[in-house]
Write a protein that holds these residues in place. Sequence first.
Motif, PDB file in Angstrom:
ATOM      1  N   PHE A 170       0.801  -1.221   0.000  1.00 33.79           N
ATOM      2  CA  PHE A 170       0.000   0.000   0.000  1.00 33.79           C
ATOM      3  C   PHE A 170       0.838   1.277   0.000  1.00 33.79           C
ATOM      4  O   PHE A 170       0.280   2.374   0.096  1.00 33.79           O
ATOM      5  CB  PHE A 170      -0.935   0.018   1.218  1.00 33.79           C
ATOM      6  CG  PHE A 170      -2.120  -0.890   1.092  1.00 33.79           C
ATOM      7  CD1 PHE A 170      -3.141  -0.593   0.198  1.00 33.79           C
ATOM      8  CD2 PHE A 170      -2.209  -2.047   1.853  1.00 33.79           C
ATOM      9  CE1 PHE A 170      -4.238  -1.432   0.077  1.00 33.79           C
ATOM     10  CE2 PHE A 170      -3.305  -2.890   1.745  1.00 33.79           C
ATOM     11  CZ  PHE A 170      -4.321  -2.590   0.846  1.00 33.79           C
ATOM     12  N   ALA A 171       2.168   1.150  -0.110  1.00 32.56           N
ATOM     13  CA  ALA A 171       3.024   2.336  -0.106  1.00 32.56           C
ATOM     14  C   ALA A 171       2.647   3.350  -1.190  1.00 32.56           C
ATOM     15  O   ALA A 171       2.596   4.561  -0.921  1.00 32.56           O
ATOM     16  CB  ALA A 171       4.488   1.920  -0.230  1.00 32.56           C
ATOM     17  N   PRO A 172       2.362   2.924  -2.444  1.00 30.62           N
ATOM     18  CA  PRO A 172       1.954   3.925  -3.454  1.00 30.62           C
ATOM     19  C   PRO A 172       0.696   4.693  -3.063  1.00 30.62           C
ATOM     20  O   PRO A 172       0.600   5.899  -3.339  1.00 30.62           O
ATOM     21  CB  PRO A 172       1.712   3.066  -4.711  1.00 30.62           C
ATOM     22  CG  PRO A 172       2.564   1.860  -4.505  1.00 30.62           C
ATOM     23  CD  PRO A 172       2.522   1.582  -3.042  1.00 30.62           C
ATOM     24  N   LEU A 173      -0.272   4.024  -2.416  1.00 27.76           N
ATOM     25  CA  LEU A 173      -1.477   4.719  -1.956  1.00 27.76           C
ATOM     26  C   LEU A 173      -1.122   5.762  -0.906  1.00 27.76           C
ATOM     27  O   LEU A 173      -1.626   6.898  -0.954  1.00 27.76           O
ATOM     28  CB  LEU A 173      -2.470   3.704  -1.380  1.00 27.76           C
ATOM     29  CG  LEU A 173      -3.706   4.292  -0.682  1.00 27.76           C
ATOM     30  CD1 LEU A 173      -4.581   5.036  -1.683  1.00 27.76           C
ATOM     31  CD2 LEU A 173      -4.503   3.200   0.024  1.00 27.76           C
ATOM     32  N   ILE A 174      -0.239   5.400   0.045  1.00 32.37           N
ATOM     33  CA  ILE A 174       0.174   6.339   1.076  1.00 32.37           C
ATOM     34  C   ILE A 174       0.889   7.539   0.451  1.00 32.37           C
ATOM     35  O   ILE A 174       0.648   8.694   0.835  1.00 32.37           O
ATOM     36  CB  ILE A 174       1.091   5.644   2.094  1.00 32.37           C
ATOM     37  CG1 ILE A 174       0.317   4.584   2.874  1.00 32.37           C
ATOM     38  CG2 ILE A 174       1.718   6.656   3.050  1.00 32.37           C
ATOM     39  CD1 ILE A 174      -0.732   5.152   3.804  1.00 32.37           C
TER      40      ILE A 174
END
Length: 488
Positions: free
Chosen positions: A274-278
Amino acid sequence: MQITNLLLWTACIPICSALLLLLIPGSYFNLIRNIAFISAQLTFVCSILLWLCFESKTSLFQFIYTVNWFPSYNIYYTIGIDGISLFFIVLTTWLITTCILISWNMPNNQIKEYLICFLVLESILIQVFSVLDVFFFYVFFESVLIPMFLIIGIWGSRERKIRAAYQFFIYTLAGSLLMLLGILVIYFQHGTTDIQILWNVHFDIRTQILLWLAFFASLAVKIPMIPFHIWLPEAHAEAPTAGSVILAGVLLKMGGYGFLRFSLPLFPEASLYFAPLIYLLSIIAAVYASLTTIRQIDLKKIIAYSSVSHMGFVTLGLFSFNTQGVEGSIILMLSHGLVSSALFLCIGILYDRHQTRLLKYYGGLVQVMPVFSLLFLFFTFSNIGFPGTSSFVGELLVLIGLFQFSPISTFLSAFSIILGAGYSIWLFNRICFGSLKLQYIINFQDISRREFCILFPLSVFILWMGIYPEVFLKVIHCSSYNLIGYFY
């Protein structure tokens, strides 16, 4: 006092003092104030002793204290601190003392209940940052809502305070219900909620994703991340000055601390997923909140929206997955706790004198309030991240850490620093320079000795963190290395 029980005493002194205040008749105003202030001072001294006695060369939890609360169901109340949680406790105890001092001259009729709320809040916050059990973390995480709801709803400064209090309560509670479901899933799968045990448990990727989303729903509201930030400007605008100080200084840090303590070590694969979403939400928060800040006319809402922007930077550092980014985000959270609190105190000083927070009524204050203007200038430059201040160290480490993982995100997030300099300098210019607006405000008074004694230590600490951050980083190092180890 045994040194192993020092953390327990730090958490118990405020709640015991609050119980003592309940027994004192409300007409003993000065006694109530003095007991609350002495209690806050003792708690602060205990937190400093925790720092002085802390062993920085280990990542293990220290000052551990355990109570067999529900042993038949394998649920234990355990508190302890490491390098990540230590400074959040010190920050909490300091700012609660500041809140009691800034409220010293408030009306006598409700001072007893007001101070009890802050002492109870202090005890809860200390346990939020020290409890080593996911279930009890949720209990204290939600318990914060009760005293803050009362502080905003009863002692708020304007007619929309009830609406703001309910908005704060419902937003945070609704998000946290998913976290409670996630905690129940963890308990029924593994039979424990002790994080020291759970850190050694491997969840499959599907479970990690679902549990990460459950925790994210709660923590993102508390930070807050866009689009979960709607409650924050309204709560700040309606809260009393002390309420805004503790809300910006400590409560927003609970979300970042939750990511550090639970989401990242328990669900490392989901965090990478989920890093890209964050990154997307954080960059939007940093830039959008900065643009929104420029358009505000209420002084408190200006600082509130700037907090959303700064916390966007924090989440970028948390999810950079290296020690520089994580340590930078911790330093930036501590710095924001000091700088935003100082700015809200400055706004509160103006409001106490002139009963308005609308920007159009102020101008030329450097001519009649020179000491206030000098301190406000320093805190404004600290908010920008000027070299030599604590914010600069935090932002620099976050950018270094983030660049190693996502250069594009680093470039886009750096744009918010330029916007931050724009709205901060423009705010100072409109308040302190120009001509006095005597058609609105006639009587002026520079800051009092009590107000100076509140603001000056904040400026000294901000400079200390900015000039010699190694004092703080060496305490954080081992714990941050241990955290990053879950990703390699």
